[in-house]
Design a protein around this motif. Sequence first.
Motif, PDB file in Angstrom:
ATOM      1  N   GLU A   1       0.822  -1.211   0.000  1.00 17.74           N
ATOM      2  CA  GLU A   1       0.000   0.000   0.000  1.00 17.74           C
ATOM      3  C   GLU A   1       0.856   1.262   0.000  1.00 17.74           C
ATOM      4  O   GLU A   1       0.523   2.251  -0.653  1.00 17.74           O
ATOM      5  N   GLN A   2       1.957   1.239   0.722  1.00 17.79           N
ATOM      6  CA  GLN A   2       2.856   2.398   0.746  1.00 17.79           C
ATOM      7  C   GLN A   2       3.496   2.628  -0.612  1.00 17.79           C
ATOM      8  O   GLN A   2       3.663   3.774  -1.046  1.00 17.79           O
ATOM      9  N   PHE A   3       3.838   1.551  -1.299  1.00 19.89           N
ATOM     10  CA  PHE A   3       4.414   1.687  -2.637  1.00 19.89           C
ATOM     11  C   PHE A   3       3.367   2.239  -3.602  1.00 19.89           C
ATOM     12  O   PHE A   3       3.652   3.100  -4.426  1.00 19.89           O
ATOM     13  N   ALA A   4       2.125   1.754  -3.491  1.00 20.97           N
ATOM     14  CA  ALA A   4       1.049   2.249  -4.349  1.00 20.97           C
ATOM     15  C   ALA A   4       0.823   3.737  -4.131  1.00 20.97           C
ATOM     16  O   ALA A   4       0.628   4.503  -5.086  1.00 20.97           O
ATOM     17  N   GLU A   5       0.852   4.177  -2.876  1.00 23.16           N
ATOM     18  CA  GLU A   5       0.669   5.595  -2.573  1.00 23.16           C
ATOM     19  C   GLU A   5       1.815   6.426  -3.116  1.00 23.16           C
ATOM     20  O   GLU A   5       1.628   7.536  -3.633  1.00 23.16           O
ATOM     21  N   HIS A   6       3.028   5.885  -3.032  1.00 26.72           N
ATOM     22  CA  HIS A   6       4.189   6.579  -3.594  1.00 26.72           C
ATOM     23  C   HIS A   6       4.030   6.760  -5.103  1.00 26.72           C
ATOM     24  O   HIS A   6       4.286   7.844  -5.645  1.00 26.72           O
TER      25      HIS A   6
END
Length: 325
Positions: A300-305
């Motif tokens: 999820e953090q990578f997607a937000e990035h």
Amino acid sequence: MEATGKVAITLLLSVASMVIVGSGEAQTYPTKPIRMIVPTAAGSTPDIQSRLVANELSKQIGQQVVVDNRGGASGIIGYEVIAKATPDGYTLGYAAFPFITNPIMYSKLPYDTAKDFVPIVRQVTGSNLLAISPALPVKSVQALVDYARAQPGKLSYGSTGAGTSQQLSIELLKIMTGTQIMQVTYKGMQQAITDVIAGQVQIVCENTPSILPYIRSGRLRALGVTTLTRSPVAPDVPTIAESGLPGFEMGPSSGYVFPARVNRDIVFRMNSEINKALKSPAVFDAFSAAGAVVTGGTPEQFAEHLRRETAKWASVIKTAGIKPQ
């Protein structure tokens, strides 16, 4: 251009939700070798980084992780291979900075960045280094800006164009300073660096590890790094942000993706394994020595990035007047 950027942003917003969808049933994974698609040529920074991670993964999971280089066309060739692979967890993809900018820079792609991939983990954040020909009579970012303002259109910079981090670093600088610096496009950054050393072009902004040898030998003069903090491998070089342009930031990142529809449990298993590999001394120390900051984190953090970076660079591309190809 505006529509292209908005579509890319909107589509990437849906990537985060893909990570939490899928079967909750655990699988025995992996039971055979995994192919890691790297959309650049052998010997490149992505290739070197991916091989370090692949080696650690092979030790951890008890199956060989084999790097398969599919370079060319700003990574489009490799990304298409990843997108069209069987979504069984046995094709893993390396996602570099063009993964973010390709949907903005190209009006037609053989894949859909949002619908055809699921993010696994962000790997590192790197930096670029702004450098000039020693023949240019400036020794700081502010002096370069003043020089460019006094002689609009006289200075030029070398890049490979096509929405690369090297091109967009300079375009962001131009936008923030209102300067006119002409772009000279090359097939490879080595050619651009050679021409800056010769004084035929005045400016270049390249990945820090690649350009440092020319700085240390005195063939190029370093002015600033593009990240908000100084590079650990060039601590004496100030950031562009601290050199009179607060907020200036270009931190080209990389990570790993699967084809869409890979089982949720496999996504999180691979996320855990890559996070572990990134923390291993063999990987962490090598990345740090090259000036890269290991990131890791959740899907999820990578997607937000990806979402944030797409929004930012879509705006820069539009403001700079760069047209989709």
